[in-house]
Scaffold this motif. Structure first.
Motif, PDB file in Angstrom:
ATOM      1  N   ARG A 126       0.827  -1.209   0.000  1.00 19.98           N
ATOM      2  CA  ARG A 126       0.000   0.000   0.000  1.00 19.98           C
ATOM      3  C   ARG A 126       0.863   1.261   0.000  1.00 19.98           C
ATOM      4  O   ARG A 126       0.561   2.242  -0.695  1.00 19.98           O
ATOM      5  N   ASN A 127       1.928   1.232   0.778  1.00 22.78           N
ATOM      6  CA  ASN A 127       2.846   2.375   0.782  1.00 22.78           C
ATOM      7  C   ASN A 127       3.483   2.572  -0.596  1.00 22.78           C
ATOM      8  O   ASN A 127       3.684   3.714  -1.044  1.00 22.78           O
ATOM      9  N   THR A 175     -13.454  -0.562   4.721  1.00 30.10           N
ATOM     10  CA  THR A 175     -13.033   0.836   4.852  1.00 30.10           C
ATOM     11  C   THR A 175     -11.538   0.942   4.584  1.00 30.10           C
ATOM     12  O   THR A 175     -10.855  -0.068   4.347  1.00 30.10           O
ATOM     13  N   CYS A 176     -11.037   2.137   4.657  1.00 31.78           N
ATOM     14  CA  CYS A 176      -9.607   2.386   4.458  1.00 31.78           C
ATOM     15  C   CYS A 176      -8.800   1.676   5.544  1.00 31.78           C
ATOM     16  O   CYS A 176      -9.195   1.675   6.719  1.00 31.78           O
ATOM     17  N   PRO A 177      -7.676   1.055   5.202  1.00 35.56           N
ATOM     18  CA  PRO A 177      -6.865   0.400   6.227  1.00 35.56           C
ATOM     19  C   PRO A 177      -6.314   1.397   7.239  1.00 35.56           C
ATOM     20  O   PRO A 177      -6.055   2.559   6.902  1.00 35.56           O
ATOM     21  N   SER A 178      -6.131   0.937   8.448  1.00 38.10           N
ATOM     22  CA  SER A 178      -5.634   1.797   9.522  1.00 38.10           C
ATOM     23  C   SER A 178      -4.270   2.393   9.163  1.00 38.10           C
ATOM     24  O   SER A 178      -3.387   1.701   8.649  1.00 38.10           O
ATOM     25  N   TYR A 184      -7.829   9.580   0.487  1.00 39.26           N
ATOM     26  CA  TYR A 184      -6.921   9.327  -0.642  1.00 39.26           C
ATOM     27  C   TYR A 184      -7.748   9.018  -1.890  1.00 39.26           C
ATOM     28  O   TYR A 184      -8.697   8.222  -1.850  1.00 39.26           O
ATOM     29  N   GLN A 185      -7.399   9.646  -2.999  1.00 38.82           N
ATOM     30  CA  GLN A 185      -8.191   9.546  -4.219  1.00 38.82           C
ATOM     31  C   GLN A 185      -8.345   8.102  -4.709  1.00 38.82           C
ATOM     32  O   GLN A 185      -9.395   7.723  -5.250  1.00 38.82           O
ATOM     33  N   TYR A 186      -7.315   7.295  -4.503  1.00 37.18           N
ATOM     34  CA  TYR A 186      -7.346   5.919  -5.002  1.00 37.18           C
ATOM     35  C   TYR A 186      -7.400   4.922  -3.847  1.00 37.18           C
ATOM     36  O   TYR A 186      -6.768   3.869  -3.878  1.00 37.18           O
ATOM     37  N   VAL A 187      -8.201   5.244  -2.845  1.00 35.91           N
ATOM     38  CA  VAL A 187      -8.287   4.415  -1.641  1.00 35.91           C
ATOM     39  C   VAL A 187      -8.791   3.016  -1.959  1.00 35.91           C
ATOM     40  O   VAL A 187      -8.514   2.063  -1.225  1.00 35.91           O
ATOM     41  N   LYS A 188      -9.516   2.839  -3.053  1.00 34.84           N
ATOM     42  CA  LYS A 188     -10.017   1.502  -3.390  1.00 34.84           C
ATOM     43  C   LYS A 188      -8.873   0.504  -3.583  1.00 34.84           C
ATOM     44  O   LYS A 188      -9.030  -0.685  -3.308  1.00 34.84           O
TER      45      LYS A 188
END
Length: 237
Positions: A126-127, A175-178, A184-188
């Motif tokens: 993810r990072n 939901t978004c990960p912790s 964030y625009q591309y959170v999916k």
């Protein structure tokens, strides 16, 4: 590939999934297995042409046992009802992504990527997406990738998986990960718990040899995404 021979055998197994029947039809199993292994070898040769890393993976390490492990399952059927092959330079149990071919009555598909990642590697992936956003988007929003793996084309919501005709990400957080920005625009893409891209095909897809051309196109379309993630995963594996 004589896909009809394999699929007809698998349908018989579905209707007669027991040892006495299987022993009486062992010759049919051996014929289907031989046909499948020859097809996997053809696929392997085609994939090596654009991904030479898998060249040293023996055929026996690409295919799966047909006998089910029923020790921890409520389903005690002794045999699988599909043939599968996974081509991965580090083997079938590796964390890094590879190429998967699945032949099953009414459920044939091709898939690319990885199916499960531990939390620390997911966090690193993810990072990496956020740090190299443009490169990531070139991988997963390219015309070729979306043609084969865009879930919207499966007429199901983005959160549907596996039974959809095609898609990307078998499991997702709600939901978004912790620790990551919710806006964030591309959170999916951060919500994904795996980076598996799959594309269902008709049973007739595998007949003859022409399927190898389309298989190559499908796998090539997903390879940049898989390479992006494998560069991260390789630091841990």
């Amino acid at each position: 590939m004589d896909a009809k021979l394999i699929l007809n055998f698998l349908r018989e197994v579905m209707a007669n999934n027991n040892r006495p029947w299987f022993q009486a039809h062992k010759a049919e199993y051996e014929a289907a297995k031989t046909e499948w292994e020859q097809a996997v070898e053809q696929a392997r040769a085609r994939i090596i042409a654009f991904d030479p890393e898998i060249a040293n993976q023996p055929l026996k390490d690409c295919t799966y046992r047909f006998y089910r492990d029923t020790r921890f399952s409520n389903d005690k059927s002794p045999y699988k009802t599909h043939f599968g092959a996974y081509l991965n330079v580090k083997g079938k149990k590796a964390l890094r992504g590879g190429y998967y071919i699945h032949l099953e009555p009414d459920h044939c598909l091709l898939a690319v990527g990885n199916y499960w990642l531990p939390t620390d590697i997911l966090t690193a992936c993810r990072n990496e997406i956020m740090a190299n956003e443009e490169e990531w988007l070139r991988c997963v929003e390219s015309k070729a990738f979306l043609k084969y793996f865009d879930t919207k084309k499966a007429t199901l919501s983005w959160d549907e998986s596996w039974d959809a005709k095609q898609g990307f990400g078998l499991t997702k957080l709600k939901t978004c990960p912790s620790g990551f920005p919710r806006d964030y625009q591309y959170v999916k893409y951060l919500r994904l718990k795996d980076y598996c891209a799959w594309h269902h095909v008709d049973e007739t897809f595998f007949e003859g040899d022409r399927w190898l051309d389309e298989m190559e196109r499908i796998f090539r379309a997903a390879k940049p995404m898989m390479d992006f993630m494998n560069n991260v995963i390789d630091d841990y594996e």
